[in-house]
Design a protein around this motif. Structure first.
Motif, short mmCIF file in Angstrom:
data_model
loop_
_atom_site.label_atom_id
_atom_site.label_comp_id
_atom_site.label_asym_id
_atom_site.label_seq_id
_atom_site.Cartn_x
_atom_site.Cartn_y
_atom_site.Cartn_z
N ASP A 65 -6.85 -14.20 7.81
CA ASP A 65 -7.31 -15.16 6.77
C ASP A 65 -8.60 -14.11 6.06
OD1 ASP A 65 -7.55 -17.20 5.11
OD2 ASP A 65 -9.06 -18.17 6.30
N SER A 66 -8.27 -12.76 5.77
CA SER A 66 -9.02 -11.99 4.91
C SER A 66 -9.10 -12.60 3.49
CB SER A 66 -9.15 -10.78 5.21
OG SER A 66 -7.54 -10.52 4.54
N LEU A 67 -10.15 -12.07 2.71
CA LEU A 67 -10.26 -12.40 1.37
C LEU A 67 -9.07 -11.82 0.50
CD1 LEU A 67 -14.11 -12.17 0.74
CD2 LEU A 67 -12.77 -14.24 1.02
N MET A 68 -8.50 -10.51 1.02
CA MET A 68 -7.63 -9.98 0.40
C MET A 68 -6.35 -10.63 0.65
SD MET A 68 -6.94 -5.83 0.12
CE MET A 68 -8.64 -5.59 -0.69
N ASP A 69 -6.24 -11.07 2.00
CA ASP A 69 -4.94 -11.81 2.22
C ASP A 69 -4.82 -13.11 1.41
OD1 ASP A 69 -2.58 -12.08 3.40
OD2 ASP A 69 -3.67 -13.08 5.01
N ARG A 70 -6.21 -13.95 1.11
CA ARG A 70 -5.87 -14.89 0.33
C ARG A 70 -5.52 -14.75 -0.87
NH1 ARG A 70 -11.59 -17.86 2.19
NH2 ARG A 70 -11.25 -18.21 4.32
N VAL A 71 -6.09 -13.78 -1.78
CA VAL A 71 -5.80 -13.12 -3.24
C VAL A 71 -4.51 -13.01 -3.23
CG1 VAL A 71 -6.38 -11.89 -5.03
CG2 VAL A 71 -8.13 -12.83 -3.63
N LEU A 72 -3.88 -12.24 -2.15
CA LEU A 72 -2.48 -11.77 -2.36
C LEU A 72 -1.59 -12.68 -1.68
CD1 LEU A 72 -2.74 -7.82 -1.10
CD2 LEU A 72 -2.26 -8.84 -3.29
N VAL A 73 -1.86 -13.97 -1.62
CA VAL A 73 -1.16 -15.20 -1.07
C VAL A 73 -0.30 -14.74 0.28
CG1 VAL A 73 0.61 -16.95 -1.94
CG2 VAL A 73 -0.73 -15.22 -3.51
N GLY A 74 -1.18 -14.27 1.40
CA GLY A 74 -0.50 -13.94 2.65
C GLY A 74 0.38 -12.75 2.72
N LEU A 75 0.40 -11.73 1.76
CA LEU A 75 1.19 -10.40 1.74
C LEU A 75 0.44 -9.60 2.74
CD1 LEU A 75 2.63 -8.61 -1.26
CD2 LEU A 75 1.23 -7.43 0.09
N VAL A 76 -0.79 -9.47 3.09
CA VAL A 76 -1.43 -8.47 3.96
C VAL A 76 -0.92 -8.94 5.49
CG1 VAL A 76 -3.52 -7.56 5.06
CG2 VAL A 76 -3.46 -7.98 2.52
N ALA A 77 -0.75 -10.21 5.80
CA ALA A 77 -0.41 -10.63 7.23
C ALA A 77 1.00 -10.39 7.32
CB ALA A 77 -0.97 -12.15 7.10
N SER A 78 2.00 -10.83 6.33
CA SER A 78 3.13 -10.56 6.37
C SER A 78 3.76 -9.14 6.64
CB SER A 78 4.08 -11.05 5.38
OG SER A 78 3.71 -10.58 3.88
N SER A 79 3.18 -8.18 5.78
CA SER A 79 3.17 -6.82 6.03
C SER A 79 2.82 -6.20 7.32
CB SER A 79 2.70 -5.99 4.78
OG SER A 79 1.27 -6.14 4.78
N LEU A 118 -7.14 -7.20 -9.82
CA LEU A 118 -5.93 -6.53 -9.28
C LEU A 118 -5.95 -4.99 -8.94
CD1 LEU A 118 -3.23 -7.68 -7.87
CD2 LEU A 118 -2.30 -7.23 -10.00
N GLU A 119 -6.57 -4.43 -9.86
CA GLU A 119 -6.97 -2.98 -9.97
C GLU A 119 -7.60 -2.47 -8.61
OE1 GLU A 119 -8.42 -1.21 -13.44
OE2 GLU A 119 -7.35 -2.31 -14.61
N THR A 120 -8.51 -3.40 -8.15
CA THR A 120 -9.56 -3.28 -7.08
C THR A 120 -8.50 -3.34 -5.78
OG1 THR A 120 -11.40 -4.04 -8.14
CG2 THR A 120 -11.50 -3.80 -5.93
N ILE A 121 -7.63 -4.33 -5.81
CA ILE A 121 -6.57 -4.54 -4.87
C ILE A 121 -5.99 -3.55 -4.47
CG2 ILE A 121 -4.90 -6.05 -3.98
CD1 ILE A 121 -6.25 -8.58 -5.31
N VAL A 122 -5.11 -3.15 -5.41
CA VAL A 122 -4.28 -1.98 -5.23
C VAL A 122 -4.73 -0.61 -4.98
CG1 VAL A 122 -2.69 -2.94 -6.83
CG2 VAL A 122 -4.15 -1.25 -7.72
N SER A 123 -6.22 -0.58 -5.19
CA SER A 123 -7.03 0.73 -4.65
C SER A 123 -7.59 0.53 -3.21
CB SER A 123 -8.24 0.94 -5.55
OG SER A 123 -7.73 1.18 -6.93
N HIS A 124 -7.67 -0.56 -2.78
CA HIS A 124 -8.27 -0.99 -1.44
C HIS A 124 -7.37 -1.59 -0.38
CE1 HIS A 124 -11.78 -0.12 -4.07
NE2 HIS A 124 -12.29 0.33 -3.18
N CYS A 125 -6.27 -1.93 -0.75
CA CYS A 125 -5.49 -2.71 0.37
C CYS A 125 -4.66 -1.81 1.16
CB CYS A 125 -4.35 -3.56 -0.40
SG CYS A 125 -2.85 -2.50 -1.15
#
Length: 759
Positions: free
Chosen positions: A329-343, A370-377
């Motif tokens: 339940d990280s902030l990046m996982d919330r913004v990416l709609v659970g994509l971090v946990a599923s990957s 979204l630019e920040t997300i694709v750089s730090h995910c």
């Protein structure tokens, strides 16, 4: 009977009848009773204070007038310090400034909160903050303790807090190294600024979610995050832009320079700011507080908010720096709609497409997030994000006016296989991207290929297709076409129309089209990126440069934008030394035209700095015939000083030794050693001083002796040789150049020689 005093106005008629009311006047409705089930929420005192202009009271007019004089005096000192910095003079603060500043601090004591929330005095406090020493800063921050939740939401107090946290990095850095000021005994126990910043964060944590969405407090939160975790922001310029809005930054730029009036070279701290370990723990707690106080929907709602989105970007960057993105339940996982946990669970699985992320991709505000997300995910999350939302949609995303920026940022992380697939997928729209001046995706592909050292042939094919360069002749025109962002056919048509529009004799010239002549910044950046490609792919630019005519090459070197391409040619690590040397030799015979320009003289200096002694001699000898042209040129005369043509023509061996000494690295020569070229001038000056002290001029005596007595030719030569020995005691003298040396000495000697007879 005295006359009755009449009053102004219409005489009122006394009638007992009831006046008739006009139906045009609206009648006020009777107050209706509110239902019992509607209860208004009571306003707290904190909310009332936040909305008021002066939550801590108003400042007395006399105090405001005094601080206006303080502001004027500090502005004058800061402007004077800026002028001294431009003249390379040392800024020595005197005792008068310190006494004036102590008096201002004494007047400020006890009124910090009122002054911070005043429209006029808050700016003075910001200006004074830069001149405070470490002890005064600690006292100032401590005096505001307990009121930061109100100050950061205030229109003027928020800027004072923001400036305090900006300059606090200097004091915190010194405290980390153990440099602490002495605290007077009567002041009691005073916390360090490091502890004060941590306590301020603890004070703001209960109301942190409301601060993120507040138009004034959000900038203060960014300044705090930058102080706690500076490595999360990529550059200093971007951090300054993130802390202030565009309107606030433009207002601050119009003010006098914000700097210390006591700043000197000994006080400046070398190196970058490194936060202490306790700041890293506090930054981690920042992320945890936002996680606990906001749910998933509230976190996603911050992405589209113009106020909260920049702050959320910094929080996500801090979360990635603290390696918390893969937590549950990280902030990046919330913004990416659970994509971090599923990957993380199954990297090969393809998650469902979310309409929310597609909206982020095309929204002008949330696309920055979204630019920040694709750089730090994480890598696994980026692979799923690329396969789900980018792959297969690249032509449509690259053509979008907003989404192409996100794609350009995502290409900076792709692998070799993903880069190859992207080049193949974008083949059909390269020309359209150039025609619409959207070059960000192409530049990112070139830079990524240069970083990976692969896919060079695919990149060259993409560039050729983008500018429609099919044949070898078309590729020779690539540099002017890329500079103007035109295809080869469009550039040739524009050149022909421009040549036809040239006026005949006697007719006024038409103003040429700006886009036809002026190079663009985007095109120059593309060429600089192409020059960093590995061998042999950079040759597409160097071959085009060699195919240009003399006029076209000079026009590129004389333009402020296109000349950067020539700088990149020298700086590129992949371009071999041989090609750089051939480029320097291509200007032989035209260097006087190259340096006769403000920008071209800088390019000439780059060529001269790159050349070795042999190449410098070729350049200098080619300019001997243009010595008068360089002397008459406003910019060329500065380039002529490096040539030293006078020494080259008379003593070439000394000239070569001098250039060889200059070509050596600066660290090999001791710092105390004087430059080689200054030694003869010093001796020459000392010789002239000795002559003046003797009360006579040896040159005048030589002429008088030649005119009054019959002197043999051999004696004259001997006397001239003696004079040359006086001017240059350590240099060998030849009789055949004695006359030229004496003439050179006559020209260099001060005074008026109009009445003297010429030889």
């Amino acid at each position: 009977m005295p006359k009755e005093l009449r009053k102004r106005g219409k005489k009122k008629k006394h009638t007992t009848e009831v006046e008739w009311q006009s139906p045009k006047e609206p009648t006020k409705p009777l107050p209706q009773e509110t239902p019992s089930w509607i209860v208004s929420a009571p306003k707290t005192s904190a909310e009332d204070d936040t909305n008021s202009d002066a939550p801590f009271g108003y400042v007395d007019n006399d105090v405001k007038a005094y601080f206006r004089t303080v502001d004027i005096q500090i502005r004058d000192w800061q402007n004077a310090a800026s002028e001294r910095d431009q003249n390379d003079e040392e800024a020595d603060p005197n005792e008068e400034r310190r006494m004036f500043f102590v008096a201002a601090l004494t007047e400020m004591s006890g009124k910090e909160k009122q002054l911070a929330t005043d429209a006029d005095c808050s700016v003075v406090l910001e200006r004074m903050t830069y001149s405070m020493d470490d002890f005064v800063r600690r006292v100032f921050v401590d005096s505001l303790t307990g009121s930061y939740d109100l100050l950061v939401k205030h229109r003027f107090g928020s800027h004072v807090c923001q400036t305090l946290f900006t300059v606090a990095s200097q004091t915190v850095s010194r405290e980390k190294r153990g440099i602490l000021p002495t605290v007077p005994d009567d002041k009691g126990e005073l916390r360090s600024l490091t502890k004060l910043v941590v306590d301020v964060c603890e004070e703001l944590f209960p109301v942190l979610p409301s601060l993120v969405t507040n138009s004034f407090a959000s900038h203060v939160v960014r300044a705090l995050l930058l102080l706690l975790s500076p490595q999360s922001v990529p550059s200093h310029d971007a951090s300054q832009h993130a802390m202030r809005s565009k309107k606030s930054a433009s207002w601050k730029a119009r003010q006098a320079p914000f700097k210390s009036v006591f700043e000197d070279k000994n006080r400046k701290d070398a190196g970058t700011y490194t936060p202490p370990e306790v700041f890293s723990q506090t930054a981690r707690k920042f992320v945890e507080v936002i996680r606990n106080k906001l749910d998933e929907n509230e976190t996603r709602a911050l992405a589209a908010d113009k106020v909260a989105s920049p702050t959320l970007q910094m929080v996500l960057a801090v979360e990635a720096d603290q390696q918390m993105t893969e937590d549950t339940d990280s902030l990046m996982d919330r913004v990416l709609v659970g994509l971090v946990a599923s990957s993380r669970k199954d990297p090969s699985a393809t998650p469902p497409v979310s309409d929310y992320l597609n909206t982020l991709l095309r929204d002008p505000t949330s696309s920055h997030l979204l630019e920040t997300i694709v750089s730090h995910c994480p890598e696994s999350a980026f692979a799923s994000l690329w396969a789900t939302y980018f792959k297969g949609n690249l032509p449509r995303i690259a053509s979008h006016p907003v989404a192409n920026y996100v794609l350009a940022k995502a290409i900076d992380r792709v692998s070799i296989s993903q880069l190859t697939e992207a080049c193949q997928e974008l083949q059909s729209i390269w020309t359209r991207l150039i025609q619409t001046s959207r070059t960000g995706v192409l530049r990112s592909i070139i830079d990524r290929a240069a970083t990976l050292g692969a896919c060079g042939s695919e990149v060259i094919e993409a560039v050729s297709k983008a500018f429609d360069a099919k044949t070898a002749e078309d590729r020779n025109l690539l540099v002017p076409c890329v500079l103007r962002l035109r295809t080869v056919q469009d550039y040739q048509a524009a050149s022909q129309s421009q040549s036809q529009e040239q006026p005949s004799k006697g007719k006024p010239a038409k103003r040429p089209s700006k886009d036809t002549i002026e190079p663009s910044v985007q095109g120059a950046i593309l060429l600089q990126s192409l020059l960093r490609l590995p061998e042999p792919h950079y040759q597409i630019v160097t071959e085009s440069l060699n195919a240009l005519s003399e006029e076209e090459m000079l026009s590129i070197a004389h333009h402020a934008t296109s000349s950067r391409v020539l700088d990149a040619l020298f700086e590129s690590p992949t371009v071999p030394h041989k090609i750089k040397r051939e480029f320097v030799l291509s200007f032989i015979g035209r260097y006087h035209l190259l340096v006769d320009d403000r920008i071209g003289s800088r390019v000439g200096d780059r060529c001269w700095a790159f050349s070795d002694t042999y190449l410098k001699e070729k350049i200098a000898r080619s300019l001997i015939s243009q010595e008068q042209f360089l002397a008459a040129s406003y910019y060329g005369k500065f380039f002529a000083r490096n040539l030293n043509l006078y020494l080259l023509q008379r003593r070439p061996d000394e000239w070569r030794a001098l250039q060889t000494e200059r070509h050596k690295p600066a660290q090999t020569a001791p710092a105390s050693q004087a430059p080689v070229e200054e030694t003869p001038s010093k001796k020459h000056t000392e010789a002239k001083k000795r002559k003046r002290d003797q009360g006579g001029d040896e040159i005048d005596e030589l002429f008088n002796a030649a005119m009054g007595k019959k002197v043999k030719k051999a004696a004259l030569v001997e006397s001239i040789s003696t004079e040359s020995d006086v001017l240059q005691p350590n240099k060998p003298t030849k009789q055949d150049r004695g006359l030229s040396d004496v003439l050179g000495a006559i020209r260099a000697a001060p005074g008026d020689h109009k009445g003297k007879r010429r030889l």
